[in-house]
Design an enzyme around this catalytic site. Structure first.
Site, PDB file in Angstrom:
ATOM      1  N   LYS A   1      -9.681   4.424 -19.143  1.00  0.00           N
ATOM      2  CA  LYS A   1     -10.065   4.887 -20.476  1.00  0.00           C
ATOM      3  C   LYS A   1      -8.880   4.752 -21.444  1.00  0.00           C
ATOM      4  O   LYS A   1      -8.381   3.668 -21.631  1.00  0.00           O
ATOM      5  CB  LYS A   1     -10.604   6.321 -20.369  1.00  0.00           C
ATOM      6  CG  LYS A   1     -11.563   6.533 -19.194  1.00  0.00           C
ATOM      7  CD  LYS A   1     -12.866   5.729 -19.316  1.00  0.00           C
ATOM      8  CE  LYS A   1     -13.663   5.675 -18.023  1.00  0.00           C
ATOM      9  NZ  LYS A   1     -14.005   6.932 -17.397  1.00  0.00           N
TER      10      LYS A   1
ATOM     11  N   ASP B   1      -8.505  17.097 -14.840  1.00  0.00           N
ATOM     12  CA  ASP B   1      -8.811  15.717 -15.231  1.00  0.00           C
ATOM     13  C   ASP B   1      -8.510  15.613 -16.726  1.00  0.00           C
ATOM     14  O   ASP B   1      -9.217  16.184 -17.551  1.00  0.00           O
ATOM     15  CB  ASP B   1     -10.286  15.412 -14.924  1.00  0.00           C
ATOM     16  CG  ASP B   1     -10.676  13.969 -15.259  1.00  0.00           C
ATOM     17  OD1 ASP B   1     -10.029  13.372 -16.141  1.00  0.00           O
ATOM     18  OD2 ASP B   1     -11.629  13.456 -14.642  1.00  0.00           O
TER      19      ASP B   1
ATOM     20  N   TYR C   1     -17.221  14.881 -15.262  1.00  0.00           N
ATOM     21  CA  TYR C   1     -17.608  13.476 -15.164  1.00  0.00           C
ATOM     22  C   TYR C   1     -18.637  13.376 -14.020  1.00  0.00           C
ATOM     23  O   TYR C   1     -18.386  13.899 -12.921  1.00  0.00           O
ATOM     24  CB  TYR C   1     -16.362  12.653 -14.854  1.00  0.00           C
ATOM     25  CG  TYR C   1     -16.624  11.178 -14.712  1.00  0.00           C
ATOM     26  CD1 TYR C   1     -16.960  10.415 -15.819  1.00  0.00           C
ATOM     27  CD2 TYR C   1     -16.538  10.550 -13.470  1.00  0.00           C
ATOM     28  CE1 TYR C   1     -17.216   9.059 -15.683  1.00  0.00           C
ATOM     29  CE2 TYR C   1     -16.780   9.196 -13.337  1.00  0.00           C
ATOM     30  CZ  TYR C   1     -17.124   8.456 -14.452  1.00  0.00           C
ATOM     31  OH  TYR C   1     -17.370   7.122 -14.313  1.00  0.00           O
TER      32      TYR C   1
ATOM     33  N   ARG D   1       0.836  -1.209   0.000  1.00  0.00           N
ATOM     34  CA  ARG D   1       0.000   0.000   0.000  1.00  0.00           C
ATOM     35  C   ARG D   1       0.868   1.255   0.000  1.00  0.00           C
ATOM     36  O   ARG D   1       0.467   2.316  -0.471  1.00  0.00           O
ATOM     37  CB  ARG D   1      -0.966  -0.004   1.205  1.00  0.00           C
ATOM     38  CG  ARG D   1      -1.863   1.228   1.269  1.00  0.00           C
ATOM     39  CD  ARG D   1      -3.089   1.051   2.169  1.00  0.00           C
ATOM     40  NE  ARG D   1      -2.770   0.456   3.449  1.00  0.00           N
ATOM     41  CZ  ARG D   1      -2.128   1.085   4.449  1.00  0.00           C
ATOM     42  NH1 ARG D   1      -1.743   2.341   4.294  1.00  0.00           N
ATOM     43  NH2 ARG D   1      -1.877   0.468   5.564  1.00  0.00           N
TER      44      ARG D   1
HETATM   45  C1  LIG Z   1     -14.281   7.391 -16.121  1.00  0.00           C
HETATM   46  C2  LIG Z   1     -13.897   8.733 -15.685  1.00  0.00           C
HETATM   47  C3  LIG Z   1     -13.581   9.008 -14.351  1.00  0.00           C
HETATM   48  C4  LIG Z   1     -13.695   7.969 -13.261  1.00  0.00           C
HETATM   49  O1  LIG Z   1     -12.857   6.891 -13.457  1.00  0.00           O
HETATM   50  P1  LIG Z   1     -13.105   5.386 -12.940  1.00  0.00           P
HETATM   51  O2  LIG Z   1     -11.893   4.692 -13.394  1.00  0.00           O
HETATM   52  O3  LIG Z   1     -14.366   4.907 -13.563  1.00  0.00           O
HETATM   53  O4  LIG Z   1     -13.246   5.441 -11.448  1.00  0.00           O
HETATM   54  C5  LIG Z   1     -13.172  10.287 -14.028  1.00  0.00           C
HETATM   55  N1  LIG Z   1     -13.091  11.254 -14.967  1.00  0.00           N
HETATM   56  C6  LIG Z   1     -13.409  11.032 -16.258  1.00  0.00           C
HETATM   57  C7  LIG Z   1     -13.291  12.135 -17.250  1.00  0.00           C
HETATM   58  C8  LIG Z   1     -13.815   9.770 -16.664  1.00  0.00           C
HETATM   59  O5  LIG Z   1     -14.120   9.563 -17.947  1.00  0.00           O
END
Ligand SMILES: *Cc1c(COP(=O)(O)O)cnc(C)c1O
Length: 394
Positions: free
Chosen positions: A209, A184, A112, A59
Site C-alpha cells: 500500500k 497493523d 482487513y 531466506r
Molecule cells: C492489504 C492489507 C493487508 C494485506 O496485505 P497484502 O500485501 O495484500 O498481503 C493487511 N492489512 C491491511 C490493513 C491491508 O490494507
C-alpha cells in the site's frame, strides 16, 4: 548519514538504513539477486551460523532486504524489521509467533478481511480462540481480555470503517493482562503514525500500500520494539518461509523514498474531496479522520500526524446508487487495494469484506451503501469533477 534519528521526517524516509555501496560507490542499494553466499573457509561458515555478522542464505538474510528492513524499522522507531513476502505473510508471522494451543487473541472487529478470516477459519485447528470487538472504545478491548489472552491485535484507522483505536490505552490494557499489542499500521504508514512510540510492541505493514505506493509489488514488514521479540519473530519467520525476495525489496526501497511526498499530496486531495463530499446532497454520511464530524477527530489529532488518504462514504440510494458511482467513474479505478499513486475506489461489502458473515459485517459498520475511496495524487479538479459527474447520475 550520522544521527539519522535527529533528522526530519523526509530526510529519514530517504536515508534511513541506506549506505553508499563500499565496493562500487553505487548510491542506490544494489539488488543482491542471489540465493546463497560463499564462505571464506570452514571457520567463517561456522562463525556465520553461530550468529556472527555475515550472510549465509537469502531466506535467512540478504543485504537488499536488510536495507529495507533497517529503513522501515528506523521510521517506526523499532530495533529491527523482518521483510515478508506479502502483508498477509507479515500478519501470520505475528499470529504464529504469539498465538498457540490454548491461547486467545482480542482483535479489532473490522480488520482487513483476510486478517480476520484466517483467524476464524484456520487457527481454530491449532486451538487458538479469538474475540473481535469494536476497539474504537478501548473498554471493549478490556472487557474481552481473558486469562489466556496473549495478543491484542488492532488496526487503526480500521478498514473500511475508518474508526480509530486509542493505541496508548490498548497498550496499557494488553500489558496489564500479560499480552502484547500488535498494530497493523498500513493505513497511516510510518509517516503519519508510530504505534511503538505509543506503547505497542510490534507494528506491521502491508507495504503493498502506501510504503511502496506504486501498485506494482505485494510485500509486508514486521517491526519489533525489543531485540528478544524480534529474535522470536525471526525464528518463526525464516522457518515458515514467507520471507521477502531481494528484487521485491529493491522495488519497495525505490517506492518508499517518495512516501512523504506522495502522502502529503494524497492527503491534501483527500481532505479537499472529503470536505466537498460532506456537503453534497447525494452523500448520506462520510467517515474521514480529517473531518471534525469524525467521532474520534480529537484522538486522530493526538496519535496521528495527519488523517491519511483513505475515506468511506455512503450515497443516498444504497447499494444501487453506490454501484452507479463505482461503475461510472473515469479518474478513479475500480479496484481493491489502496495507498497507490492513483486513486482507487471499491465496494467492501461485496468485495474485500464479502467473506465475513452478513450480520457480523453489519455489526462492524460495513454497510451495503459504503463506498471506500483511496485517494491518489492526481490533479484535484479532475477527481472532484469526475465524482460530481457520477453523483449527478444517481
Ligand atoms: C492489504 C492489507 C493487508 C494485506 O496485505 P497484502 O500485501 O495484500 O498481503 C493487511 N492489512 C491491511 C490493513 C491491508 O490494507
Amino acid at each position: 548519514m550520522k544521527n539519522i534519528d535527529s533528522r526530519g521526517a523526509m530526510t529519514r524516509i530517504i536515508h534511513a538504513g541506506q549506505h553508499v555501496d563500499e565496493q562500487t560507490g553505487a548510491v542506490a542499494t544494489p539488488i543482491y539477486q542471489t540465493s546463497t553466499f560463499a564462505f571464506k573457509d570452514a571457520d567463517h561458515g561456522a562463525a556465520c551460523f553461530r550468529g556472527e555478522p555475515g550472510y549465509k542464505y537469502t531466506r535467512l538474510g540478504n543485504p537488499t532486504t536488510e536495507a529495507l528492513e533497517q529503513n522501515i524499522a528506523q521510521l517506526e522507531g523499532g530495533c529491527g524489521g523482518l521483510g515478508a513476502a506479502s502483508g498477509m505473510a507479515a500478519v501470520n508471522m505475528v499470529y504464529l509467533t504469539f498465538l498457540g494451543q490454548g491461547t486467545h487473541m482480542v482483535g479489532t472487529e473490522s480488520l482487513y478481511g483476510p486478517s480476520r478470516m484466517v483467524i476464524e477459519n484456520e487457527y481454530p485447528r491449532f486451538g487458538v480462540e479469538a474475540s473481535f470487538v469494536d476497539s474504537s472504545d478501548a473498554q471493549n478491548v478490556a472487557d474481552a481480555m481473558r486469562e489466556n489472552t496473549k495478543l491484542v491485535y488492532v488496526e487503526t484507522p480500521a478498514n473500511p470503517t475508518l474508526k480509530l483505536t486509542d493505541l496508548a490505552a490498548c497498550a496499557e490494557i494488553a500489558h496489564d493482562g500479560g499480552a502484547i499489542l500488535a498494530v497493523d499500521n498500513t493505513f497511516a504508514s510510518p509517516y503519519l503514525q508510530n504505534p511503538l512510540e505509543l506503547g505497542a510492541d510490534v507494528v506491521l505493514h502491508s507495504m503493498t500500500k502506501f510504503i511502496n505506493g506504486h501498485t506494482d509489488v505485494v510485500a509486508g514488514m514486521v517491526v519489533a520494539k525489543d531485540p528478544a521479540m524480534l529474535a522470536r519473530l525471526r525464528k518463526v519467520h525464516v522457518n515458515f518461509g514467507g520471507t521477502m525476495d531481494p528484487h521485491q525489496a529493491w522495488l519497495v526501497l525505490r517506492g518508499v523514498k517518495s512516501l512523504g511526498l506522495r502522502m502529503d499530496r494524497a492527503q491534501e486531495n483527500a481532505m479537499k474531496l472529503a470536505t466537498w463530499l460532506e456537503k453534497h446532497p447525494k452523500v448520506s454520511w462520510i467517515r474521514y479522520p480529517g473531518l471534525e464530524s469524525h467521532p474520534q477527530y480529537e484522538l486522530g489529532r493526538k496519535q496521528m500526524r495527519g488523517p491519511g488518504a483513505v475515506f468511506s462514504f455512503g450515497v443516498k440510494g444504497g447499494l444501487e446508487a453506490g454501484k452507479t458511482v463505482i461503475n461510472n467513474v473515469e479518474v478513479p479505478t475500480l479496484a481493491v487495494s489502496l495507498g497507490g499513486i492513483e486513486t482507487l475506489i471499491e465496494h467492501p461489502a461485496s468485495m474485500t469484506h464479502a467473506g465475513i458473515p452478513a450480520e457480523e459485517k453489519l455489526a462492524a459498520g460495513i454497510t451495503d451503501d459504503l463506498v471506500r475511496i483511496a485517494v491518489g495524487c492526481e490533479t484535484y479538479e479532475d477527481l472532484q469533477g469526475d465524482i460530481e459527474r457520477v453523483l449527478d447520475l444517481i
